[in-house]
Structures are given as C-alpha cells and as structure tokens.
Write an enzyme that holds these catalytic residues in place. Structure first.
Site, mmCIF file in Angstrom:
data_model
loop_
_atom_site.group_PDB
_atom_site.id
_atom_site.type_symbol
_atom_site.label_atom_id
_atom_site.label_comp_id
_atom_site.label_asym_id
_atom_site.label_seq_id
_atom_site.Cartn_x
_atom_site.Cartn_y
_atom_site.Cartn_z
ATOM 1 N N LYS A 92 10.116 0.826 -26.350
ATOM 2 C CA LYS A 92 11.654 0.630 -25.574
ATOM 3 C C LYS A 92 11.992 0.327 -24.300
ATOM 4 O O LYS A 92 12.949 0.040 -23.896
ATOM 5 C CB LYS A 92 11.057 2.220 -24.985
ATOM 6 N N TYR A 146 5.828 -5.697 -29.467
ATOM 7 C CA TYR A 146 5.874 -6.345 -28.753
ATOM 8 C C TYR A 146 6.580 -7.887 -28.373
ATOM 9 O O TYR A 146 7.550 -7.813 -28.583
ATOM 10 C CB TYR A 146 4.686 -6.786 -28.108
#
Ligand code: UDP
Length: 323
Positions: A92, A146
């Site tokens: 997010k 990531y």
C-alpha cells in the site's frame, strides 16, 4: 528547495535528510506514521521553528497547509523482516502512498524525489547493476511485496513525469547503514552490530557467500540532495560500489567492535532467505557523470560511527523498536 516535505521523515534516512535540509536553511515538514520510524530520531529537531512533525500515514489522503517546493517520498518498509511481517502495508505505501505523494506534488507545483531501491533488480543476473538492467524479480515470492511496490512506484512516478510534466526524480538506494537504524530491524548491519556488542554469536545465514555493498547514510543523503537539483529524471543508482561477502562483513564487525562473539552459520527456516539476492553491487557510472557524486566515507569510519550509536542505545536499554 524552500519548503520541503519528507514522507518517512522520522525514519533512519528521512531523519538524516531532515538534518541536512535544516542545516542548509530549508523548512522541513516530516510526515511519518511511526510504524517503523521513531520519535527519538527527530527529538533533537522539535525546538526548531523551521521543523514540523505530522504523525500521518501517507497511504491516506495527504493534506498539507501552505506551499511546498519539494517532496522527498521515503515512506516505506525497506527491511526484509518488516515487509515479510507487514506485506499489505508494504504494497500500500509503495502504490497508494506514492500516488498520494505525487498528487500532492502536482497540487502544490512541487518536485518529487522517489526513494526506490536496488531490490527493483531482484536477484540480479547482471553484475554490477546498471540502471538500464530491468531486473529479475519473483512477483509472487515473499520479497515480491517490496520489490513490486517499488517497481510500481517507479512506473507511477515516470507516468506523472511524462503525462503531467511533474519534475520527478528516482534514486535506487543500495544497502545503506548508519546511526538511527533500529537495533531490531533484522538487517545484516544492525543484527551483526547488536550481536557483537552483546557478545552473542553473529548469525550468518547459509554459508555467508552472498554479497552486498554498504553505503554510509551521509553519502546517500548527499546523493539525494544532488539528484533533486539535477534536472535528470531517469533513475539513478545511489550506493557504494565496494562489495563484500556477508562472512567478510561479519568478520569486520567483530574486529571493529573488539567483540569476543563467534560466528554462527544458520539456516533460517522461514522466508527470510527465499529469493535473497546472491550478489548486489551498484554501477554508479551515471551518478558520477550526472551528479558528480560518489561515496566518500569508508567502511571503517562509517561502521565505527554506527557501532558508537548502538553502544549508547543498548547501554540505555533501548532496543530501537518502533514507536
Ligand atoms: N543476513 C545474514 N544474517 C543476518 C541478517 C542478514 O546473513 O542476521 C544476510 C541476508 O540473508 C542477506 C544479507 O545479509 O543475504 C543482507 O541482508 P539485509 O536484511 O541486510 O538486506 P537485503 O540486502 O537482503 O535487503
């Protein structure tokens, strides 16, 4: 640079950047949700009337009063143990957080620097890594949360640059270390330094043969300052090209701390070493040419400063956990 916003401003790199900007006379607003950043990193700035801290999550709508000239978008969960523990906030902040930061930059007529990462190269098949290498990332592996969040963030940043004429900058940050990292952030520098100072064995994963290249934080901040004033909008690697194996690094930490710790070879049974890049070293030709930048702090000097910081932190009984 005038009035500057730093997302992730209470983090390791963000707080050093705030120091530098304030030293140069700019006004700084630091935004941080304190999920991994810590108030202690900016406590010394609290009396400064050119500094403001807002506890805020950049994933939500961002409202900042008054003008902004530059945004440094650093908010992120860059440590493997953090992003493995918090995969959805990681995605997010890279996606929604970057969108909000870019929207804010557009609304304010500000330039924006995105802190991207060497992880966009994944487990690289090209060595050292130049900026025009597209990478080798497993999108559905544990590190994918990531890596892909930063790859998406880069794509979004370039879209705002091309489609909206926003002056944007992208630095790909390679392993960086220094004071104000968290003792419990799980990364190799903090693990080894804290273990050595406590006299515990250093946990070298597998055979310690993977390589990394370590850049001291003041060099990185220097590169970021140069990049945001460069007018160069394609990604630029910022890292130290001196590469070593993790085992060599462990021996260096033992030597510099004067510790009696031994070195343990351990095989993590969890996801920590899945898709762990075997090698990593930046090609910094572009940073040299475009920015006239290269790292200046050698490993011994940088590690000694880091060791001093952790010695003091651990003596106070603070493990450096999140706020
Ligand atoms: N590593 C290790 N022992 C530790 C922590 C990390 O051997 O206690 C290794 C890890 O597997 C990786 C390298 O050190 O190969 C760097 O790990 P780090 O988490 O610092 O960052 P990365 O470069 O993987 O993002």
């Amino acid at each position: 640079m005038g009035r500057v916003l730093i997302t992730g401003g209470a983090g390791f790199i963000g707080s050093h950047l705030a120091d530098r900007l304030l030293d140069e006379g700019h006004e700084v607003i630091a935004l941080d949700n304190l999920s991994t950043g810590h108030p202690r990193n900016i406590a010394h700035l609290m009396g400064n009337d050119r500094f403001r801290f807002l506890k805020y999550d950049v994933t939500d709508y961002v409202h900042v009063e008054g003008p902004l000239d530059t945004i440094f978008h650093l908010a992120s969960l860059p440590s493997p143990v953090d992003y493995l523990r918090m995969p959805i906030p990681t995605l997010k902040v890279g996606a929604l957080g970057t969108h909000k930061a870019l929207g804010l930059a557009r609304a304010k007529g500000a330039s924006l620097l995105l802190a991207s990462t060497s992880e966009v190269y994944g487990d690289p098949e090209v060595h050292p890594q130049p900026e025009d290498y597209w990478g080798n990332v497993n999108p559905v592996g544990p590190r994918g949360v990531y890596d892909e969040s930063k790859r998406f963030a880069e794509a979004m940043t370039m879209a705002y640059h091309r489609d909206q004429d926003l002056p944007t900058y992208i630095c790909r940050i390679f392993n960086t270390y220094g004071p104000r990292m968290r003792a419990d952030d799980g990364r190799v520098v903090t693990n080894f330094v804290a273990q050595a100072l406590r006299g515990e064995p250093l946990t070298v994963y597998d055979d310690g043969g993977r390589t990394r290249s370590f850049c001291f934080v003041s060099d990185l901040v220097d590169g970021m300052m140069k990049l945001v004033q460069s007018g160069y909008h394609d990604p630029v690697n910022l890292g130290n090209p001196i590469e070593m194996t993790i085992l060599e690094f462990a021996r260096r930490v033992v030597e510099l701390t004067g510790s009696k710790s031994k070195i343990d070879f351990v095989k993590p049974q969890d996801e920590r070493t899945q898709d762990d890049p075997k090698t990593r070293r930046p090609d910094i030709t572009k940073a040299r040419q475009v920015l006239g930048w290269e790292p200046e702090v050698d490993l011994e000097t940088g590690l000694n400063k880091t060791i001093d910081y952790f010695r003091e932190l651990l003596a106070k009984g603070k493990e450096g956990g999140a706020a």
